[in-house]
Design an enzyme around this catalytic site. Structure first.
Site, PDB file in Angstrom:
ATOM      1  N   ASP A 238      20.942 -44.286 -14.930  1.00 16.64           N
ATOM      2  CA  ASP A 238      22.313 -44.727 -14.679  1.00 16.64           C
ATOM      3  C   ASP A 238      23.329 -43.968 -15.546  1.00 16.64           C
ATOM      4  O   ASP A 238      23.126 -43.812 -16.753  1.00 16.64           O
ATOM      5  CB  ASP A 238      22.410 -46.234 -14.955  1.00 16.64           C
TER       6      ASP A 238
ATOM      7  N   THR B  66      28.193 -48.388 -10.051  1.00 18.69           N
ATOM      8  CA  THR B  66      26.728 -48.400  -9.972  1.00 18.69           C
ATOM      9  C   THR B  66      26.183 -48.880  -8.621  1.00 18.69           C
ATOM     10  O   THR B  66      25.389 -48.176  -7.994  1.00 18.69           O
ATOM     11  CB  THR B  66      26.166 -49.293 -11.094  1.00 18.69           C
TER      12      THR B  66
ATOM     13  N   TYR C 132      14.828 -58.171 -11.292  1.00 14.60           N
ATOM     14  CA  TYR C 132      15.548 -57.372 -12.272  1.00 14.60           C
ATOM     15  C   TYR C 132      15.489 -58.023 -13.667  1.00 14.60           C
ATOM     16  O   TYR C 132      15.758 -59.211 -13.823  1.00 14.60           O
ATOM     17  CB  TYR C 132      17.018 -57.168 -11.883  1.00 14.60           C
TER      18      TYR C 132
ATOM     19  N   ASP D 289      24.062 -44.880 -19.193  1.00 16.29           N
ATOM     20  CA  ASP D 289      25.279 -45.621 -18.831  1.00 16.29           C
ATOM     21  C   ASP D 289      25.711 -46.579 -19.939  1.00 16.29           C
ATOM     22  O   ASP D 289      26.883 -46.624 -20.331  1.00 16.29           O
ATOM     23  CB  ASP D 289      25.023 -46.407 -17.542  1.00 16.29           C
TER      24      ASP D 289
ATOM     25  N   HIS E 248      29.325 -46.346 -21.944  1.00 15.70           N
ATOM     26  CA  HIS E 248      30.369 -47.375 -21.969  1.00 15.70           C
ATOM     27  C   HIS E 248      30.710 -47.767 -23.402  1.00 15.70           C
ATOM     28  O   HIS E 248      31.860 -47.902 -23.766  1.00 15.70           O
ATOM     29  CB  HIS E 248      29.878 -48.637 -21.244  1.00 15.70           C
TER      30      HIS E 248
ATOM     31  N   ASP F 151      23.775 -42.237 -10.494  1.00 14.60           N
ATOM     32  CA  ASP F 151      24.770 -42.815  -9.593  1.00 14.60           C
ATOM     33  C   ASP F 151      26.190 -42.287  -9.819  1.00 14.60           C
ATOM     34  O   ASP F 151      26.976 -42.190  -8.888  1.00 14.60           O
ATOM     35  CB  ASP F 151      24.752 -44.358  -9.701  1.00 14.60           C
ATOM     36  N   HIS F 152      26.519 -41.938 -11.068  1.00 12.92           N
ATOM     37  CA  HIS F 152      27.882 -41.532 -11.396  1.00 12.92           C
ATOM     38  C   HIS F 152      27.897 -40.955 -12.803  1.00 12.92           C
ATOM     39  O   HIS F 152      26.887 -41.030 -13.517  1.00 12.92           O
ATOM     40  CB  HIS F 152      28.843 -42.732 -11.325  1.00 12.92           C
TER      41      HIS F 152
ATOM     42  N   HIS G  99      33.695 -45.611 -15.632  1.00 14.92           N
ATOM     43  CA  HIS G  99      33.538 -44.846 -14.391  1.00 14.92           C
ATOM     44  C   HIS G  99      34.011 -45.735 -13.265  1.00 14.92           C
ATOM     45  O   HIS G  99      34.272 -46.921 -13.484  1.00 14.92           O
ATOM     46  CB  HIS G  99      32.068 -44.441 -14.205  1.00 14.92           C
TER      47      HIS G  99
HETATM   48 ZN   LIG Z   1      25.882 -46.945 -13.021  1.00 13.74          ZN
END
Ligand SMILES: [Zn+2]
Ligand SMILES: *[C@@H]1O[C@H](CO)[C@@H](O)[C@H](O)[C@H]1NC(C)=O
Ligand SMILES: *[C@@H]1O[C@H](CO)[C@@H](O)[C@H](O)[C@H]1NC(C)=O
Ligand SMILES: *[C@@H]1O[C@H](CO)[C@@H](O)[C@H](O)[C@H]1NC(C)=O
Ligand SMILES: *[C@@H]1O[C@H](CO)[C@@H](O)[C@H](O)[C@H]1NC(C)=O
Ligand SMILES: *[C@@H]1O[C@H](CO)[C@@H](O)[C@H](O)[C@H]1NC(C)=O
Ligand SMILES: *[C@@H]1O[C@H](CO)[C@@H](O)[C@H](O)[C@H]1NC(C)=O
Ligand SMILES: *[C@@H]1O[C@H](CO)[C@@H](O)[C@H](O)[C@H]1NC(C)=O
Ligand SMILES: *[C@@H]1O[C@H](CO)[C@@H](O)[C@H](O)[C@H]1NC(C)=O
Length: 456
Positions: A38, A74, A157, A191, A195, A239-240, A338
């Protein structure tokens, strides 16, 4: 690219084809493992060192940048990767959503209602409908009963399950059950650190990216140990990306509109606003609110964002410029974010691939993340659902597709031959007609004699 495209068109128009697809029986189709780290921004590859990832793609394919989908969040992007659809078409539009028809709420912390996923069919459902099995370790949506379908090999998850366990159980399923043709693995970093610390904090990013690279090293080792390395196709992507935010780059909505004149569904960097009074008054105030924020009425969202045709898109959409954060009245929530415009390079992830289907040591500058879906369907040998991707954009990554210099050379030779043949034929035809067809001859030559010797 354009020249070879033209040549292919020419060749296909001439009824010839260069690539003969290999016919494989279902059982020797290699399995495909799709891995996402991620928030792996494409240019981390240029700024940090990745010995294991480099080992992975030096013997495979590297795509420097993927153009992902808007919003660059995401869930929208993970769902686009496995459906080949833009967000407006698969319905997973943001991290927080509201459906005005059913009055339901969505958040990534409570994502298990199939309602939010059912506008599309992810590849793992298609794989199982084709008689194979799919296995999943925490890829968003794989633990949801999408299209009334539950996977047998899956995890609920849980962010606390370590990488090694996620992968270990996945490879166990893949080796135990040979009908597993598609497996997918999700990991939360880089990710989470992006952040927290911001992508420009090189001390922290060096640490976490070394960890990510070690995971890739473990992946190669584990696949090697289980006999899967080199036998299955593996795609590592994301994803980004991530942009640096700052407390100097805040956009405060309450400076522009009264807090009790609107409801906010999602806030930053793309805000979804429901005006409580009339749309146009709130829209006017928001459109002149800040130089670094664009406001759109739902119907006026630019077509290129593919973010308009869905009930779940709210009447007013605000898009912050790169690195800016939208708040109601508060302070900066995080140093990295993002979700911004998907044309920004900082929002793009990379892609790497390895395995029998892929070329070795091959590099591509970019393709669209929605193009991955038709590629994966091709690799597994199933028919893709309707989608927004194009196999033609990605086929050059495959070893069985004729591409690049050799294909170009062959294309040029064949193209020239076709042109020459065509002209020769035309020339002969014209000469023949000259002689045999009287009306034509008359058009050309006024004093055509009836006693033309050639007629005999
Ligand atoms: Zn993500
Ligand atoms: C999660 O979503 C479901 C269905 O949308 C809802 O019924 C439930 O109350 C939500 N749970 C929490 C903890 O928000
Ligand atoms: C989902 O599956 C259940 C049990 O297999 C079935 O009863 C139900 O009708 C299905 N629902 C849909 C929407 O297909
Ligand atoms: C992974 O597999 C092991 C061994 O079968 C099992 O004990 C463990 O619960 C599995 N992990 C998860 C999160 O399901
Ligand atoms: C990076 O993050 C760490 C931990 O929060 C902090 O101590 C350090 O000052 C940051 N460095 C930069 C360059 O921002
Ligand atoms: C796979 O394992 C073998 C035997 O242990 C080793 O020689 C080889 O280098 C490994 N390959 C990779 C890619 O790690
Ligand atoms: C605001 O716009 C939405 C469509 O984007 C529309 O459904 C709604 O009725 C409008 N509200 C008012 C008060 O005009
Ligand atoms: C917004 O912030 C200002 C100053 O920071 C404060 O005076 C005001 O009460 C806040 N308004 C709300 C609605 O929280
Ligand atoms: C994307 O694909 C879907 C499904 O085929 C289609 O309905 C939609 O119009 C496509 N979007 C664009 C922009 O072509």
């Amino acid at each position: 690219m354009q020249i070879s495209g033209y040549l292919y068109a020419l060749i296909i128009c001439s009824g010839l084809t260069l690539s003969v697809p290999a016919l494989k029986s279902a059982n020797d189709t290699p399995a495909l493992l799709l891995v996402s780290f991620d928030g792996f921004r494409a240019d981390y590859l240029n700024k940090y060192s990745f010995p294991n990832l480099e080992k992975f793609f030096s013997d495979g394919v590297l795509v420097h940048e993927l153009t992902n989908v808007f919003t660059t969040k995401t869930f929208p992007n993970h769902y686009s990767l496995v459906t080949g659809l833009y967000a407006e078409s698969h319905g997973m539009l943001a991290s927080i959503m509201y459906d005005p028809v059913s009055k339901r709420h969505f958040s990534i912390k409570n994502d298990s209602d199939p309602f939010w996923w059912n506008e599309a069919t992810p590849i793992w459902v298609s794989v199982e409908k084709n008689g194979y099995r799919a296995a999943a370790a925490m890829w968003p949506g794989t633990d949801v009963k999408i299209q009334n379908h539950t996977l047998k090999y899956k995890y609920e998850y849980d962010s606390k399950v370590p990488f090694e366990e996620r992968l270990g159980n996945l490879t166990q399923w893949m080796t135990m059950d040979r009908s597993v043709k598609f497996a997918t693995l999700y990991w939360e970093e880089p990710d989470w650190s992006g952040h927290k610390y911001g992508p420009e904090n090189t001390t922290e990013m060096t640490k976490v990216l070394r960890e990510v690279d070690n995971h890739i090293g473990f992946l190669i080792e584990q696949l090697n140990k289980t006999g899967l390395w080199g036998k299955i196709n593996v795609i590592i992507t994301s994803d980004h990306g991530m942009a640096q935010c700052a407390k100097e780059r805040l956009i405060k909505l309450n400076d522009c509109i009264s807090p009790n004149s609107y409801t906010v569904v999602d806030l930053t960097p793309v805000a979804a606003i429901i005006p409580l009074q009339d749309n146009s008054t709130i829209y006017k105030k928001l459109s002149s609110c800040h130089d670094h924020m664009k406001a759109y009425l739902k119907d006026d969202v630019p077509d290129r964002l593919h973010y308009k045709n869905n009930e779940r898109i709210q009447p007013i959409i605000l898009v912050a410029d790169e690195g800016w954060t939208i708040v109601k009245n508060g302070s900066l929530p995080r140093l990295g974010d993002h979700g911004y415009d998907n044309t920004l390079p900082s929002m793009h992830p990379f892609l790497a691939a390895h395995g029998p289907a892929f070329r070795k040591g091959y590099r591509m500058s970019s393709f669209n993340s929605v193009d991955l879906y038709p590629l994966m369907c091709h690799l597994i040998g199933i028919a893709p659902e309707a989608n927004n991707g194009s196999f033609a954009h990605v086929r050059c990554a495959l070893v069985n597709e004729q591409c690049g210099e050799l294909a170009l050379a062959v294309g040029i030779v064949i193209g020239v031959l076709i042109i020459l043949t065509t002209f020769t034929c035309l020339f002969k035809l014209m000469k023949n007609r000259d002689a045999s067809s009287r009306p034509f001859a008359r058009l050309e030559l006024d004093d055509d004699a009836d006693d033309e010797p050639l007629l005999e």
